[in-house]
Scaffold this motif. Structure first.
Motif, PDB file in Angstrom:
ATOM      1  N   GLY A  31       0.748  -1.231  -0.023  1.00 16.47           N
ATOM      2  CA  GLY A  31       0.055  -0.065   0.049  1.00 16.47           C
ATOM      3  C   GLY A  31       0.693   1.232  -0.060  1.00 16.47           C
ATOM      4  N   ARG A  32       0.116   2.365  -0.133  1.00 14.98           N
ATOM      5  CA  ARG A  32       0.612   3.572  -0.279  1.00 14.98           C
ATOM      6  C   ARG A  32       1.430   4.174   1.024  1.00 14.98           C
ATOM      7  NH1 ARG A  32      -1.587   8.596   0.636  1.00 14.98           N
ATOM      8  NH2 ARG A  32      -3.568   7.687   0.871  1.00 14.98           N
TER       9      ARG A  32
ATOM     10  N   GLU B 291      -6.422   3.180  13.994  1.00 12.99           N
ATOM     11  CA  GLU B 291      -5.308   4.378  13.524  1.00 12.99           C
ATOM     12  C   GLU B 291      -4.658   4.646  14.959  1.00 12.99           C
ATOM     13  OE1 GLU B 291      -5.098   8.679  11.683  1.00 12.99           O
ATOM     14  OE2 GLU B 291      -6.874   7.830  11.704  1.00 12.99           O
ATOM     15  N   ALA B 292      -5.232   4.895  15.955  1.00 13.48           N
ATOM     16  CA  ALA B 292      -4.494   4.922  17.288  1.00 13.48           C
ATOM     17  C   ALA B 292      -4.641   4.079  18.172  1.00 13.48           C
ATOM     18  CB  ALA B 292      -4.967   6.491  17.810  1.00 13.48           C
ATOM     19  N   ASN B 293      -3.917   3.860  19.464  1.00 14.54           N
ATOM     20  CA  ASN B 293      -4.144   2.992  20.428  1.00 14.54           C
ATOM     21  C   ASN B 293      -4.045   1.593  19.932  1.00 14.54           C
ATOM     22  OD1 ASN B 293      -4.706   5.171  22.269  1.00 14.54           O
ATOM     23  ND2 ASN B 293      -6.744   5.348  21.678  1.00 14.54           N
ATOM     24  N   ILE B 294      -2.908   1.392  19.103  1.00 20.54           N
ATOM     25  CA  ILE B 294      -2.603   0.093  18.488  1.00 20.54           C
ATOM     26  C   ILE B 294      -2.681  -1.283  19.810  1.00 20.54           C
ATOM     27  CG2 ILE B 294      -1.412  -1.470  16.877  1.00 20.54           C
ATOM     28  CD1 ILE B 294      -0.901   1.027  15.164  1.00 20.54           C
TER      29      ILE B 294
ATOM     30  N   ALA C 143       6.480   1.317   7.709  1.00 19.93           N
ATOM     31  CA  ALA C 143       6.802   0.030   8.257  1.00 19.93           C
ATOM     32  C   ALA C 143       7.592  -0.022   9.366  1.00 19.93           C
ATOM     33  CB  ALA C 143       7.384  -0.857   6.996  1.00 19.93           C
ATOM     34  N   ALA C 144       8.651   0.423   9.733  1.00 16.55           N
ATOM     35  CA  ALA C 144       9.655   0.066  10.606  1.00 16.55           C
ATOM     36  C   ALA C 144       8.942   0.498  12.050  1.00 16.55           C
ATOM     37  CB  ALA C 144      10.946   0.861  10.674  1.00 16.55           C
TER      38      ALA C 144
ATOM     39  N   GLY D 171      -3.290   5.237   3.975  1.00 19.18           N
ATOM     40  CA  GLY D 171      -2.197   5.952   4.390  1.00 19.18           C
ATOM     41  C   GLY D 171      -2.449   6.059   5.688  1.00 19.18           C
ATOM     42  N   ARG D 172      -3.388   5.543   6.516  1.00 20.59           N
ATOM     43  CA  ARG D 172      -3.751   6.037   8.138  1.00 20.59           C
ATOM     44  C   ARG D 172      -3.445   4.795   9.224  1.00 20.59           C
ATOM     45  NH1 ARG D 172      -8.268   6.844   9.043  1.00 20.59           N
ATOM     46  NH2 ARG D 172      -9.454   5.827   7.272  1.00 20.59           N
TER      47      ARG D 172
END
Length: 310
Positions: A196-197, A245-248, A203-204, A228-229
Motif C-alpha cells: 500500500g501507499r 489508527e491510534a491505540n494499537i 513500516a519500521a 495511508g492511516r
C-alpha cells in the motif's frame, strides 16, 4: 659628435657642457633588456660555453612540449599516461573485493573498466568510488591502490528490511523506507511484506510496536496500509486483524486476551475488527456463515415446532 663654438678645447666649462649634453641624449635600456644584451654579447664572443648536443636536446624538449600540449587539447593525455604506465609494469592484475554480499565482482570490474590493461597509476580513485557508490546495494565504497599491480575495493552494503508491494511491483526496502532494488527472486521471501501507499515509510515504526506481541507478530505474513492511516495485518491462517489508527497497543491486548481465553484465531473466522475501543467484531468465513445461518434456521424451526406441540 657635439659642435662647440666660441670655447677653447681645454676650457673646463666646455667639458662640463659636453658631459651635460651627453647625459641628456644617452638612452639607457631597462635592466632585464640589459641582461639579455650582455648575455647575447657574451654568447657571441665565446665567453659562455655551450655543451655539445644542447641544440638536439632543446629540439626534442620543444617537440615534446608541443606534443603534450596537443594531447591535452585533444583530450588524449589520460590515454597516453594509461598506456605508458601500464606498459612499464603498472597494469592492474589483482582486484581484492570485500564486504560484497549482494554485489557481483563481475559488476565491479565492468563498472571500473578493468580489462587487464588498466594502469594503476592512471586510475582515478575518487571517480571509481563514485561509480561504485551508484550500484543498487552499495551504501559506501572505498578504493585503495596497492602498488605495483593491485587495488582493494571495500564495500558496505545496504540491509534489506522488507518487501514493499506498490501496485504490481515488488521492491526491497531498507528500514528507513528507501528502495534498494526490485525483487527478482525468492531469496528474500522470508522478509515481511508491506502493501500500500506510504507502507514503506511507516513500516519500521509499526513493526517495532508489534515487537511487544511476539505470538501475533510471528504469525503475520503481510502488513497492509489502509488509506495511508492505519494497518490491516494478514496472518498465516488467512485471518485479517483490522487495527485502529491510534491505540494499537490496546487493540492488540484485546486480541491477545481473546486468543488466550477463547482461541479465537483457531476458529472458522475471516477477520477480527478491532478498530472500535468499545466492541470487537468477528467476521465469519463464507462457509462458517452459511453453517451458522443453517443452524439458526434449524433452531428457529425446532423452537416453533416445540411451541406448536405445547
Amino acid at each position: 659628435m657635439f659642435a662647440l663654438i666660441g670655447k677653447k678645447a681645454g676650457d673646463p666649462r666646455s667639458r662640463s657642457h659636453v658631459a651635460y649634453l651627453g647625459a641628456e641624449d644617452r638612452r639607457v635600456l631597462p635592466r632585464p633588456l640589459r641582461r639579455m644584451v650582455r648575455f647575447g654579447v657574451s654568447l657571441a664572443t665565446g665567453r659562455i660555453h655551450i655543451p655539445g648536443h644542447t641544440g638536439t636536446f632543446a629540439t626534442f624538449g620543444f617537440l615534446s612540449a608541443v606534443g603534450l600540449y596537443g594531447m591535452s587539447l585533444g583530450g588524449h593525455a589520460q590515454d597516453v599516461a594509461q598506456a605508458t604506465t601500464a606498459a612499464v609494469g603498472f597494469a592492474i592484475e589483482d582486484v581484492r573485493v570485500s564486504g560484497n554480499g549482494e554485489t557481483s565482482e563481475i559488476d565491479i570490474l565492468q563498472l571500473l573498466g578493468l580489462d587487464g590493461t588498466t594502469s594503476l597509476v592512471a586510475l582515478d580513485v575518487d571517480a571509481a568510488r563514485r561509480k561504485l557508490s551508484g550500484l543498487p546495494w552499495v551504501q559506501y565504497a572505498e578504493v585503495r591502490k596497492v602498488y605495483p599491480r593491485t587495488i582493494e575495493v571495500m564495500l558496505k552494503e545496504r540491509e534489506a528490511f522488507g518487501v514493499w508491494q506498490h501496485g504490481s511491483e515488488l521492491s526491497l526496502i531498507e528500514r528507513n523506507g528507501s528502495i534498494i532494488a526490485p525483487l527478482r527472486d525468492s531469496k528474500f521471501a522470508s522478509l515481511p511484506l508491506f502493501v500500500g501507499r506510504d507502507a514503506e515509510t511507516a513500516a519500521a515504526s509499526f513493526v517495532d510496536q508489534m515487537a511487544a506481541w511476539p505470538d501475533i507478530r510471528s504469525r503475520i505474513r503481510a502488513y497492509v496500509r489502509v488509506a495511508g492511516r492505519r494497518w490491516d495485518v494478514h496472518l498465516d491462517n488467512g485471518v485479517v486483524l483490522k487495527l485502529p489508527e491510534a491505540n494499537i497497543g490496546n487493540a492488540l491486548a484485546v486480541m491477545a486476551r481473546l486468543e488466550k481465553e477463547q482461541g479465537i484465531l483457531e476458529r472458522d473466522i475471516a477477520a477480527v475488527d478491532l478498530r472500535l475501543e468499545d466492541r470487537t467484531t468477528v467476521e465469519l468465513t463464507t462457509g462458517a456463515s452459511e453453517r451458522r445461518k443453517d443452524a439458526l434456521e434449524a433452531r428457529t424451526k425446532a423452537l416453533k415446532k416445540a411451541g406448536e406441540q405445547s
